[in-house]
Every structure is written in structure tokens, then in C-alpha cells.
Design a protein around this motif. Structure first.
Motif, PDB file in Angstrom:
ATOM      1  N   ALA A  16     -36.519   4.394  -3.521  1.00  0.00           N
ATOM      2  CA  ALA A  16     -37.036   5.642  -3.921  1.00  0.00           C
ATOM      3  C   ALA A  16     -38.430   5.644  -3.627  1.00  0.00           C
ATOM      4  CB  ALA A  16     -36.479   5.806  -5.351  1.00  0.00           C
ATOM      5  N   LEU A  17     -39.087   4.545  -4.054  1.00  0.00           N
ATOM      6  CA  LEU A  17     -40.689   4.697  -3.914  1.00  0.00           C
ATOM      7  C   LEU A  17     -41.074   4.879  -2.571  1.00  0.00           C
ATOM      8  CD1 LEU A  17     -43.156   4.158  -5.366  1.00  0.00           C
ATOM      9  CD2 LEU A  17     -43.038   1.857  -5.264  1.00  0.00           C
ATOM     10  N   CYS A  18     -40.447   4.065  -1.661  1.00  0.00           N
ATOM     11  CA  CYS A  18     -40.972   4.254  -0.156  1.00  0.00           C
ATOM     12  C   CYS A  18     -40.728   5.848   0.287  1.00  0.00           C
ATOM     13  CB  CYS A  18     -40.277   3.149   0.664  1.00  0.00           C
ATOM     14  SG  CYS A  18     -40.988   1.665   0.483  1.00  0.00           S
ATOM     15  N   ALA A  19     -39.346   6.223  -0.135  1.00  0.00           N
ATOM     16  CA  ALA A  19     -39.026   7.342   0.578  1.00  0.00           C
ATOM     17  C   ALA A  19     -39.976   8.776  -0.124  1.00  0.00           C
ATOM     18  CB  ALA A  19     -37.727   7.778   0.169  1.00  0.00           C
ATOM     19  N   ALA A  20     -40.174   8.339  -1.347  1.00  0.00           N
ATOM     20  CA  ALA A  20     -41.253   9.390  -2.134  1.00  0.00           C
ATOM     21  C   ALA A  20     -42.676   9.237  -1.632  1.00  0.00           C
ATOM     22  CB  ALA A  20     -41.215   9.067  -3.549  1.00  0.00           C
ATOM     23  N   LEU A  21     -43.208   8.235  -1.423  1.00  0.00           N
ATOM     24  CA  LEU A  21     -44.762   8.000  -0.942  1.00  0.00           C
ATOM     25  C   LEU A  21     -44.721   8.425   0.374  1.00  0.00           C
ATOM     26  CD1 LEU A  21     -45.672   4.391  -2.129  1.00  0.00           C
ATOM     27  CD2 LEU A  21     -46.246   6.768  -2.886  1.00  0.00           C
ATOM     28  N   LEU A  22     -43.720   8.162   1.473  1.00  0.00           N
ATOM     29  CA  LEU A  22     -43.902   8.636   2.537  1.00  0.00           C
ATOM     30  C   LEU A  22     -43.561  10.228   2.898  1.00  0.00           C
ATOM     31  CD1 LEU A  22     -42.812   5.549   4.979  1.00  0.00           C
ATOM     32  CD2 LEU A  22     -45.041   6.581   4.689  1.00  0.00           C
ATOM     33  N   GLY A  23     -42.266  10.464   2.177  1.00  0.00           N
ATOM     34  CA  GLY A  23     -41.773  11.966   2.474  1.00  0.00           C
ATOM     35  C   GLY A  23     -42.460  12.960   1.483  1.00  0.00           C
ATOM     36  N   GLY A  24     -42.639  12.379   0.457  1.00  0.00           N
ATOM     37  CA  GLY A  24     -43.147  13.377  -0.628  1.00  0.00           C
ATOM     38  C   GLY A  24     -44.562  13.375  -0.377  1.00  0.00           C
ATOM     39  N   LEU A  25     -45.501  12.350  -0.725  1.00  0.00           N
ATOM     40  CA  LEU A  25     -46.859  12.284  -0.629  1.00  0.00           C
ATOM     41  C   LEU A  25     -47.478  12.587   0.648  1.00  0.00           C
ATOM     42  CD1 LEU A  25     -49.398  11.777  -2.507  1.00  0.00           C
ATOM     43  CD2 LEU A  25     -49.080   9.542  -1.667  1.00  0.00           C
ATOM     44  N   LEU A  26     -46.975  11.831   1.755  1.00  0.00           N
ATOM     45  CA  LEU A  26     -47.524  12.081   2.945  1.00  0.00           C
ATOM     46  C   LEU A  26     -47.067  13.449   3.720  1.00  0.00           C
ATOM     47  CD1 LEU A  26     -49.442  10.812   5.068  1.00  0.00           C
ATOM     48  CD2 LEU A  26     -47.579   9.530   6.015  1.00  0.00           C
ATOM     49  N   GLY A  27     -45.835  13.509   3.717  1.00  0.00           N
ATOM     50  CA  GLY A  27     -45.005  14.637   4.442  1.00  0.00           C
ATOM     51  C   GLY A  27     -45.265  15.912   3.914  1.00  0.00           C
ATOM     52  N   ALA A  28     -44.939  15.983   2.757  1.00  0.00           N
ATOM     53  CA  ALA A  28     -45.066  17.253   2.111  1.00  0.00           C
ATOM     54  C   ALA A  28     -46.409  17.698   1.417  1.00  0.00           C
ATOM     55  CB  ALA A  28     -44.143  17.433   0.856  1.00  0.00           C
ATOM     56  N   SER A  29     -47.208  16.682   0.777  1.00  0.00           N
ATOM     57  CA  SER A  29     -48.337  17.072   0.347  1.00  0.00           C
ATOM     58  C   SER A  29     -49.441  17.201   1.184  1.00  0.00           C
ATOM     59  CB  SER A  29     -48.687  16.102  -0.980  1.00  0.00           C
ATOM     60  OG  SER A  29     -47.751  16.275  -1.840  1.00  0.00           O
ATOM     61  N   ILE A  30     -49.566  15.840   1.908  1.00  0.00           N
ATOM     62  CA  ILE A  30     -50.948  15.752   2.946  1.00  0.00           C
ATOM     63  C   ILE A  30     -50.705  16.455   4.219  1.00  0.00           C
ATOM     64  CG2 ILE A  30     -52.267  14.105   4.048  1.00  0.00           C
ATOM     65  CD1 ILE A  30     -51.912  12.172   1.865  1.00  0.00           C
ATOM     66  N   LEU A  31     -49.566  16.298   4.936  1.00  0.00           N
ATOM     67  CA  LEU A  31     -49.279  17.010   6.274  1.00  0.00           C
ATOM     68  C   LEU A  31     -48.664  18.441   6.020  1.00  0.00           C
ATOM     69  CD1 LEU A  31     -47.713  14.171   8.193  1.00  0.00           C
ATOM     70  CD2 LEU A  31     -50.000  14.971   8.275  1.00  0.00           C
ATOM     71  N   GLN A  32     -48.207  18.874   4.817  1.00  0.00           N
ATOM     72  CA  GLN A  32     -47.570  20.133   4.308  1.00  0.00           C
ATOM     73  C   GLN A  32     -46.761  20.368   5.430  1.00  0.00           C
ATOM     74  OE1 GLN A  32     -50.873  22.480   3.698  1.00  0.00           O
ATOM     75  NE2 GLN A  32     -51.498  21.543   1.763  1.00  0.00           N
ATOM     76  N   SER A  33     -45.594  19.674   5.645  1.00  0.00           N
ATOM     77  CA  SER A  33     -44.708  20.029   6.817  1.00  0.00           C
ATOM     78  C   SER A  33     -43.412  19.465   6.102  1.00  0.00           C
ATOM     79  CB  SER A  33     -44.968  19.297   8.077  1.00  0.00           C
ATOM     80  OG  SER A  33     -43.756  19.617   8.765  1.00  0.00           O
ATOM     81  N   SER A  34     -42.245  20.321   5.924  1.00  0.00           N
ATOM     82  CA  SER A  34     -41.122  20.030   5.422  1.00  0.00           C
ATOM     83  C   SER A  34     -40.297  19.260   6.697  1.00  0.00           C
ATOM     84  CB  SER A  34     -40.270  21.115   5.072  1.00  0.00           C
ATOM     85  OG  SER A  34     -39.855  22.089   6.378  1.00  0.00           O
ATOM     86  N   THR A  35     -40.342  19.276   7.804  1.00  0.00           N
ATOM     87  CA  THR A  35     -39.876  18.674   8.966  1.00  0.00           C
ATOM     88  C   THR A  35     -40.412  17.286   9.026  1.00  0.00           C
ATOM     89  OG1 THR A  35     -39.905  20.673  10.352  1.00  0.00           O
ATOM     90  CG2 THR A  35     -39.481  18.480  11.573  1.00  0.00           C
ATOM     91  N   ALA A  36     -41.840  17.136   8.945  1.00  0.00           N
ATOM     92  CA  ALA A  36     -42.382  15.781   8.827  1.00  0.00           C
ATOM     93  C   ALA A  36     -42.093  15.097   7.349  1.00  0.00           C
ATOM     94  CB  ALA A  36     -43.703  15.614   8.900  1.00  0.00           C
ATOM     95  N   ALA A  37     -41.879  15.779   6.407  1.00  0.00           N
ATOM     96  CA  ALA A  37     -41.459  15.080   5.088  1.00  0.00           C
ATOM     97  C   ALA A  37     -40.074  14.457   5.185  1.00  0.00           C
ATOM     98  CB  ALA A  37     -41.406  16.254   3.754  1.00  0.00           C
ATOM     99  N   GLY A  38     -39.121  15.137   5.838  1.00  0.00           N
ATOM    100  CA  GLY A  38     -37.795  14.856   6.164  1.00  0.00           C
ATOM    101  C   GLY A  38     -37.622  13.625   6.797  1.00  0.00           C
ATOM    102  N   VAL A  39     -38.366  13.673   7.890  1.00  0.00           N
ATOM    103  CA  VAL A  39     -38.663  12.538   8.947  1.00  0.00           C
ATOM    104  C   VAL A  39     -39.212  11.142   8.192  1.00  0.00           C
ATOM    105  CG1 VAL A  39     -39.225  11.520  11.005  1.00  0.00           C
ATOM    106  CG2 VAL A  39     -38.536  13.863  11.006  1.00  0.00           C
TER     107      VAL A  39
END
Length: 138
Positions: A16-39
Motif C-alpha cells: 500500500a505504501l509503495c503504491a500510494a507513494l508512486l501512484g498517488g504522490l508521484l503520478g497523480a500529484s507531481i506529474l498530474q497524470s492519471s495514466t502515469a498514476a495507474g502505471v
């Protein structure tokens, strides 16, 4: 129903922590991309499973090996002292010579290490299976 024992619950925490950090923090917040967040969330799950597996390996393989070495460090001198006193008895058999006593001591040590190793392997397989199931259902 899965019943968690010991540190097994950390598999969910790692995943959960790794998925949240990479998907949520990096993908959704920093990159602001839902596609990147999922990957990145999928990558985070894989990394979480890898972390849980490494931690399980340490706790269930390396840990029992250390405990076996500690047990041997205590047990061997005790057995050797008993052999020197002539009070060593293994399986209702008392050695007739120092060589036979040495063989009996090695047999006791090997049996003890094997028992600790088997328990460690069973625990390791269980942790790996839980991590695999957690990774597939996450």
C-alpha cells in the motif's frame, strides 16, 4: 480468511505504501497524470511485493540460520562437557569412545540445525505465498 501472524501484515503495508507513494504522490500529484498514476501504482505494488519478500526472507531464512548458529554455540560446549564427564547419552545410548562421542555430538547438532531449518523453510514458503496472494489481489 487470512490470519496474520508475526510481521506478515507488513506485506500489505509495504504494498500500500509503495503504491500510494508512486501512484498517488508521484503520478497523480507531481506529474498530474492519471495514466502515469495507474502505471506507477502498479510499479509500486511490484516494489512493495519485492520489499515484503526480502523482509520475509530475512525473517524466515536468515533469522532461523542465526538462531541455529546461536543454538549450536550454546549446545556444542554443553554436549562436549557431558562427553568429557562421561555423562553424554543420546537416544538412550552412551558412547564407548571419544570418537563415538564426537560422532554423537555431530549427529545431535545436525538434527537440531535441520529442525530449525525446516521450520524456517515452512515459514518462508508461507510468507512468500501470502505475499504472492496479496500482490495478485491488490
Amino acid at each position: 480468511m487470512i490470519i496474520w501472524r508475526g510481521w506478515g501484515v507488513l506485506a500489505i503495508v509495504y504494498i500500500a505504501l509503495c503504491a500510494a507513494l508512486l501512484g498517488g504522490l508521484l503520478g497523480a500529484s507531481i506529474l498530474q497524470s492519471s495514466t502515469a498514476a495507474g502505471v506507477l501504482a502498479g510499479l509500486g505494488i511490484l516494489i512493495g511485493v519485492a520489499l515484503a519478500t526480502v523482509h520475509g526472507w530475512y525473517l524466515n531464512v536468515i533469522g532461523p540460520r542465526k538462531r541455529a548458529n546461536q543454538w549450536e554455540a550454546v549446545e556444542r560446549p554443553r554436549l562436549e562437557e557431558a562427553a568429557d564427564r562421561g555423562s553424554l547419552v543420546v537416544g538412550n545410548t552412551q558412547p564407548r569412545s571419544p570418537e563415538e562421542a564426537a560422532q554423537m555430538i555431530e549427529s545431535v547438532i545436525a538434527d537440531g540445525r535441520r529442525a530449525i531449518g525446516i521450520l524456517g523453510m515452512i515459514a518462508g514458503v508461507a510468507v512468500a505465498a501470502v505475499n504472492l496472494i496479496s500482490g495478485l489481489t491488490a
